[in-house]
Design an enzyme around this catalytic site. Structure first.
Site, PDB file in Angstrom:
ATOM      1  N   HIS A 585      68.787 -27.584 -37.949  1.00 37.45           N
ATOM      2  CA  HIS A 585      68.871 -27.048 -39.300  1.00 37.45           C
ATOM      3  C   HIS A 585      67.541 -26.427 -39.679  1.00 37.45           C
ATOM      4  O   HIS A 585      66.528 -26.621 -39.000  1.00 37.45           O
ATOM      5  CB  HIS A 585      69.220 -28.153 -40.301  1.00 37.45           C
ATOM      6  CG  HIS A 585      68.120 -29.154 -40.443  1.00 37.45           C
ATOM      7  ND1 HIS A 585      67.827 -30.095 -39.475  1.00 37.45           N
ATOM      8  CD2 HIS A 585      67.216 -29.345 -41.436  1.00 37.45           C
ATOM      9  CE1 HIS A 585      66.803 -30.821 -39.870  1.00 37.45           C
ATOM     10  NE2 HIS A 585      66.415 -30.393 -41.052  1.00 37.45           N
ATOM     11  N   ALA A 586      67.537 -25.677 -40.752  1.00 39.58           N
ATOM     12  CA  ALA A 586      66.318 -25.174 -41.380  1.00 39.58           C
ATOM     13  C   ALA A 586      66.546 -25.245 -42.886  1.00 39.58           C
ATOM     14  O   ALA A 586      67.573 -25.760 -43.349  1.00 39.58           O
ATOM     15  CB  ALA A 586      66.014 -23.748 -40.914  1.00 39.58           C
TER      16      ALA A 586
END
Length: 665
Positions: A585-586
Site C-alpha cells: 500500500h501507499a
C-alpha cells in the site's frame, strides 16, 4: 494538612507546566475557586512552618513551584513523616488505618493504642471500630473483642491479604511504598512500618530485575510499583509463617509460570501451590502475565497497524515517523501491553492527561481523528487515557527530531573589535549547541538582522532590537551570563520547536465524504483485479504485478505503484502480515484515484526479507482513502490474512472467481 491539601501541594510541585491557575486546580479537584484559596491558605501556613515558603508562590492568579529538587524532596520527607496529629484524618482514613493495624498485629490491640496513634478521642475510635466491624462482616471477617485484652481480627490468610490490598488501594499507597519521600502522604511510610522487611525488599527488587533481564517481564512503572508492593506483601507474610496453602482454581499458563519463577527467586520462602496460584491470580489481574504469548502473526499484525497509524500521522505533521525506529519499537510494545490490559479488564490511568488536554489539544484532536486505525484493527475501544499515552510517544518523536535538527542562530555583536567578538562566539559555542550566524560590530547589526535569519542577538553592550530578542554579556562571559544565556536559549527552543499538526494538501481521497456507507470487500475487489498465476523474480516485481490491475482500471497512478515499492526499500518488509502473504500500500496522497484492492498469486514464492514469514506466495495491493468507512474493509481483509487456512485456500483456488469467493466469503 489533610488529604486534599497534600494532594494539591503535590500537584503544584510536580506539575509539568510552569504554573497552574486556581481555575485549573478547581476543575481538577471538582471544587470551587474559593475552596482552592482556602486550601492554599493552609498550605501556605504549613510551608512557613517548614521554612519552605519561597519554594511555592501564589500571586493571586497562578501557583508556581520555584524550588529545586532538594526543596521537592524536603517537602516530600516532611509530609511523609507527619504523625496523625499534624495530618488530619477523615473517618474513612481512620477506619482503614485501624484495619491495617489489625491485619499486621500478632496480638490483640487496645482502644488506647488507637487513640494515641490516630490522635482521636475514645468515643471517635469506638465509633470507627463499630463501623469497621460492619464493613468487615460483609467480607466474612470477624472480630474477637475483649475489654481486658483488646481487639483482634479473625480471618484466613487469603482474606487478610485481600483486605490489605484494598486498604492500600483506598489510601493510594502502592506507588509511594518503595520511596515514600516523594509520595506527599504519610500513609506509605506508615504501611512500610507495618508490613515492610528491608531484607526481603532487596530480594524482591533483585528478583524483578532478574526476570526483566531474562525477558520474562516487560513492565511499565505503574506495573512495577504494583508488582513490587504485591511481592513485598507476599514475602513478608510467608516469612512470618502466614501462607496460603490450599491451591485455588488450578491456575495455569504464563501467569502461573511467572509466579513460580518470581517466588523461586526469593530464597528462604516456602514453596507451595497455594502461594503460586494466589500470585498468578494477582498477576493476571494486574495484566502482568510474563512473556507475551502472542503468535508471530499477531505481532506482525500489530506492527502493521502501528506503521499504518504512523504513516497517516506523517502526512498530518509532514514528518517521516516511520523512519523513527525507536518510536515504532516503543509504540508497538505499548500496543501489545494495551491489548493485554483491555483483555484482562485492567483500567489505565494517565496522570498527565489533564496536562496533555491543556497543552496539546490540536495534537490530541489529530490523533483522535486517526485512532480508528487501531480501534478497528484491534477490535478495542481506546479511552482518553490510552490515547494520551500514545500521543506521548508521538510527541517524544517530534521533540527528539526537533532537538536533533534545530540549532538556534546567534548574531554576536561586539563593540571591542572583531577579534573579541570571535572569542565571545567561540566561548558561546563551547558551552552551547548553537550556530553563529554572524559576528559583527554594533553599527552593522541592523543589516545583519535584515539579511540573515537570527534567533538571538548576543551583545557586549546594551542594544535594542524590535524584531529579534537580545541579551547583554561580558566579552568573556561570567557564570551569571552563561546562566542567563541558557535560560534565553531554552525559551527560544520552546518557542521554535513546538510543532503544531498541519494537514497537508488535499488528496484524491479528501474528496470522499466521511458520511458514506461502509465499504465491503465486494465493493473493492473483483475477478478482473485478481491475477492467479504471476511469474515474479523479485519482491519488487511481485508488488508491481499486484498493483497493475489497479493501475489499468484507473484506481492508482504510476507514482502510487512506484511508491509501494520504495516504501519497502526504505522501511523493510513491514507489509508482510502473515506467512506467505503481503499487503502492499501507499498513502492516498501518493496517487490514489479510486478505492480498490487487487491480488497477484505467484507461481513461485519470492522472499521479501521477512525473518519469519518468507517466502511470499500472495501479494495484495490496496488503495484506500483515509476514511473509516474504507478502513473497516481493509482491516477485515487483514484479519482474514492472519488465518492459516486463508493462504491454503488462496493457493488451492482454481481461478479468479474462486479466489474472489475465498477473499469475500
Amino acid at each position: 494538612m489533610n488529604q486534599q491539601t497534600c494532594t494539591m501541594l503535590k500537584r503544584i510541585v510536580f506539575s509539568c507546566r510552569k504554573a497552574l491557575t486556581a481555575g485549573d486546580l478547581a476543575r481538577e479537584f471538582s471544587v470551587s475557586g474559593r475552596t482552592v484559596l482556602n486550601y492554599w491558605k493552609e498550605i501556605g501556613e504549613y510551608l512557613a512552618r517548614e521554612g519552605l515558603e519561597r519554594a511555592v508562590s501564589f500571586d493571586g492568579g497562578r501557583f508556581v513551584f520555584s524550588g529545586g529538587s532538594e526543596d521537592r524532596q524536603r517537602l516530600g520527607q516532611a509530609i511523609g513523616h507527619m504523625d496523625f496529629y499534624d495530618y488530619r484524618l477523615n473517618s474513612e482514613e481512620r477506619i482503614w488505618l485501624i484495619s491495617a493495624c489489625l491485619c499486621a498485629a500478632e496480638h490483640p490491640m487496645k482502644i488506647e493504642e488507637f487513640q494515641d496513634l490516630l490522635s482521636a478521642s475514645r468515643t471517635t475510635v469506638s465509633n470507627d471500630i463499630r463501623n469497621l466491624r460492619i464493613i468487615l462482616e460483609k467480607r466474612g471477617i470477624s472480630f474477637c473483642e475483649n475489654k481486658r485484652t483488646g481487639i483482634q481480627m479473625r480471618c484466613g490468610e487469603y482474606q487478610r491479604r485481600e483486605l490489605i490490598l484494598e486498604i492500600a488501594h483506598s489510601l493510594d499507597i502502592v506507588r509511594g511504598f518503595r520511596d515514600p519521600d516523594f509520595a506527599f502522604s504519610p500513609f506509605p511510610r506508615f504501611f512500610r512500618e507495618l508490613f515492610s522487611n528491608p531484607g526481603r525488599e532487596e530480594q524482591v527488587k533483585n528478583t524483578i530485575a532478574r526476570c526483566e533481564r531474562r525477558g520474562l517481564l516487560r513492565l511499565s512503572d505503574r506495573q512495577y510499583y504494583r508488582l513490587f508492593f504485591l511481592l513485598c506483601l507476599c514475602a513478608g507474610a510467608m516469612s512470618a509463617g502466614r501462607t496460603i496453602d490450599a491451591p485455588r482454581d488450578a491456575a495455569s499458563g504464563p501467569a502461573r509460570t511467572l509466579a513460580a519463577e518470581l517466588l523461586a527467586g526469593m530464597e528462604g520462602l516456602p514453596q507451595n501451590g497455594g502461594e503460586t496460584d494466589y500470585l498468578a491470580e494477582k498477576l493476571s489481574g494486574l495484566g502482568i502475565t510474563g512473556q507475551e504469548d502472542l503468535p508471530q502473526k499477531s505481532r506482525s499484525y500489530i506492527e502493521f497497524l502501528t506503521d499504518s497509524l504512523l504513516y497517516a500521522l506523517s502526512f498530518c505533521y509532514d514528518v517521516d515517523f516511520l523512519s523513527d525506529r525507536i518510536l515504532r519499537e516503543y509504540l508497538t510494545a505499548h500496543l501489545r501491553s494495551c491489548i493485554h490490559r483491555v483483555q484482562s479488564g485492567v483500567p489505565l490511568e494517565n496522570s498527565l492527561l489533564q496536562d496533555i488536554l491543556q497543552q496539546y489539544p490540536a495534537d490530541l484532536r489529530v490523533l483522535k481523528d486517526h485512532i480508528y486505525i487501531l480501534e478497528h484493527g484491534l477490535n478495542l475501544s481506546l479511552g482518553d487515557d490510552e490515547i494520551a499515552y500514545i500521543l506521548m510517544h508521538i510527541l517524544t518523536s517530534v521533540e527528539r527530531r526537533n532537538l536533533k535538527a534545530f540549532k538556534p542562530k546567534l548574531a554576536v555583536v561586539c563593540n571591542a573589535g572583531i577579534g573579541t567578538g570571535n572569542l565571545l562566539a567561540a566561548l558561546i559555542q563551547k558551552h552551547f549547541d548553537v550556530k553563529i550566524a554572524s559576528v559583527c560590530p554594533v553599527h552593522q547589526m541592523d543589516g545583519v538582522i535584515r539579511n540573515t535569519p537570527v534567533d538571538l542577538i548576543v551583545s557586549t553592550i546594551p542594544i535594542r532590537s524590535d524584531t529579534v530578542p537580545a541579551i547583554t554579556v561580558n566579552a568573556i562571559p561570567t557564570d551569571k551570563n552563561l546562566q542567563e544565556l541558557r535560560v534565553k536559549l531554552t525559551e527560544i527552543r520552546d518557542a521554535k520547536m513546538r510543532l503544531t499538526p498541519v494537514l497537508r494538501h488535499s488528496s484524491p481521497g479528501a474528496g470522499i465524504p466521511d458520511a458514506v456507507p461502509p465499504a465491503s470487500l465486494e465493493d473493492l475487489i473483483s475477478p478482473s483485479r485478481i491475477l492467479p498465476d504471476v511469474e515474479a523474480l523479485s519482491w519488487e516485481e511481485a508488488i508491481i504485478a499486484a498493483g497493475e490491475p489497479l493501475l489499468w482500471q484507473g484506481c492508482i497512478s504510476v507514482n502510487y505503484l512506484n511508491t509501494m515499492v520504495s516504501l519497502v526499500h526504505r522501511y523493510g518488509p513491514y507489509i508482510v502480515l502473515a506467512k506467505g502473504v503481503a499487503l502492499a500500500h501507499a498513502a492516498p496522497e501518493d496517487g490514489m484515484l479510486q478505492p480498490g484492492i487487487s491480488l497477484a498469486r505467484l507461481v513461485k514464492p519470492v522472499p521479501f526479507g521477512h525473518r519469519d514469514n518468507d517466502p511470499i506466495q500472495a501479494v495484495f495491493a490496496c488503495a484506500m482513502p483515509d476514511k473509516p468507512a474504507y478502513t473497516a474493509a481493509l482491516l477485515a481483509l487483514m484479519r482474514k490474512i492472519r488465518r492459516p487456512a486463508f493462504l491454503e485456500a488462496l493457493l488451492t483456488a482454481s481461478g479468479p472467481e474462486e479466489l474472489m469467493e475465498v477473499i469475500v466469503k
